[in-house]
Scaffold this active site. Structure first.
Site, short mmCIF file in Angstrom:
data_model
loop_
_atom_site.label_atom_id
_atom_site.label_comp_id
_atom_site.label_asym_id
_atom_site.label_seq_id
_atom_site.Cartn_x
_atom_site.Cartn_y
_atom_site.Cartn_z
N SER A 1 0.98 -1.21 0.01
CA SER A 1 0.00 -0.15 -0.17
C SER A 1 0.84 1.16 0.03
CB SER A 1 -0.89 -0.14 1.28
OG SER A 1 -1.42 1.33 1.43
N HIS B 1 -1.33 -1.34 -4.24
CA HIS B 1 -2.79 -1.10 -3.73
C HIS B 1 -2.59 0.47 -3.35
CE1 HIS B 1 -6.08 -1.92 -0.76
NE2 HIS B 1 -5.62 -0.87 -0.09
N ASP C 1 -4.84 3.70 -1.91
CA ASP C 1 -5.82 4.07 -0.80
C ASP C 1 -6.21 5.44 -1.11
OD1 ASP C 1 -5.98 1.81 1.04
OD2 ASP C 1 -3.97 2.41 1.35
N MET D 1 -8.72 8.32 -0.51
CA MET D 1 -9.61 8.66 0.92
C MET D 1 -10.15 10.06 0.67
SD MET D 1 -7.28 7.29 4.00
CE MET D 1 -6.59 5.65 4.14
N HIS E 1 -8.35 1.06 -3.88
CA HIS E 1 -9.28 0.91 -2.88
C HIS E 1 -10.02 2.43 -2.22
CE1 HIS E 1 -9.48 0.02 2.06
NE2 HIS E 1 -10.92 0.27 1.46
N MET F 1 -11.96 4.77 -0.37
CA MET F 1 -12.91 5.00 0.68
C MET F 1 -13.17 6.33 0.51
SD MET F 1 -9.65 3.49 3.13
CE MET F 1 -8.29 3.43 1.76
N MET G 1 -11.57 -5.46 6.03
CA MET G 1 -10.84 -4.65 6.51
C MET G 1 -10.35 -4.99 8.09
SD MET G 1 -10.24 -1.94 4.52
CE MET G 1 -9.25 -1.22 5.74
N ASP H 1 -6.46 -6.03 5.04
CA ASP H 1 -6.07 -4.57 5.05
C ASP H 1 -6.03 -3.92 6.18
OD1 ASP H 1 -5.07 -2.51 3.97
OD2 ASP H 1 -6.76 -1.52 2.86
#
Ligand code: DX5
Ligand code: ZN
Length: 223
Positions: A8, A33, A35, A37, A66, A68, A137, A175
């Site tokens: 990540s 990966h 992330d 957000m 991913h 979020m 998660m 994760d």
């Protein structure tokens, strides 16, 4: 491959991202990966499609995005165009999850579904074939460097059982808090794809040593 390691980049040194991605490739990482957000679904703000596009130019590894973010359906095209190979959406953010997964597939991207620690996975029972990965998660999403929540081991086992019951071939990904001391238990519970930020990019001896340490635990576990 039996198990997958997904570094990540949340914990990477962004000033040297190209070099870090190369080191991940050379150390045998399977995917990257990313992330995303938004400061709404989770407290933190991180990356947008521009970082996905930059990673696309720097590595041939699959990019595992991913999301979020609230209303992820508004941004699927942008992430697909930027080069995402997999897009994982949160169950909590998708009132029309069936439609959202169809949308991701129609963009030529592999769909994933993820669940916060308190969210049950039962809804997957009615979506067989529509998702290629299930992300459990193992921390509350939003930040790197948190501790693995041990109660999630039962949730991984429950998910494995559910996927077997419906005949799904989806992979279980975990994760959050994945490191040498937690990875084997997650594997034993049924996880096969391991996201790690701190344990790879924050590993004192470097990225390769961090990936090696995780892989070693996995191979010991299988003996
Ligand atoms: C957390 C993110 C994770 C994070 C994991 O919300 O989804 O991908 O990077 O970080 P570590 O491995 O440090 O727990
Ligand atoms: Zn993540």
């Amino acid at each position: 491959m039996d198990t997958l390691i997904s570094p990540s980049i949340l914990s990477a040194d962004l000033l040297h991202l190209e070099q870090s991605l190369r080191e991940c490739e050379q150390a045998g990482a399977d995917k990257i990966h990313i992330d995303v957000m938004d400061g709404r679904f989770v407290p933190n703000i991180t990356f947008g499609p521009n970082i996905v596009r930059a990673c696309r130019r720097a590595t041939k590894l699959p990019l595992d995005v991913h999301l979020m973010i609230v209303e992820p359906e508004k941004h699927l095209e942008a992430f697909a165009e930027a080069g995402a190979d997999i897009i994982t959406v949160h169950y909590e953010t998708c009132p029309h999850l069936h439609r959202t997964l169809q949308h991701i597939r129609a963009l030529g991207v592999r769909p994933g579904v993820t669940f916060n620690p308190a969210t049950p996975v039962e809804g997957l029972r009615y979506l067989n074939g529509m998702f290629d990965q299930v992300l459990i998660m193992t921390v509350n999403p939003g930040f790197g460097g948190q501790e693995f929540i041990p109660e999630m081991l039962q949730k991984i086992r429950d998910t494995r059982k559910l996927l077997d019951e419906i005949g799904s071939e989806a992979v279980i990904q975990v994760d959050g808090g994945i490191e040498a001391s937690t990875i084997a238990a997650a594997y034993a519970a049924g996880a096969r794809d391991f996201v790690a930020g701190t344990a790879i990019f924050g590993y004192p001896e470097g990225i390769r040593a961090g990936i090696d340490a995780l892989k070693e635990k996995l191979s010991l576990d299988k003996l």
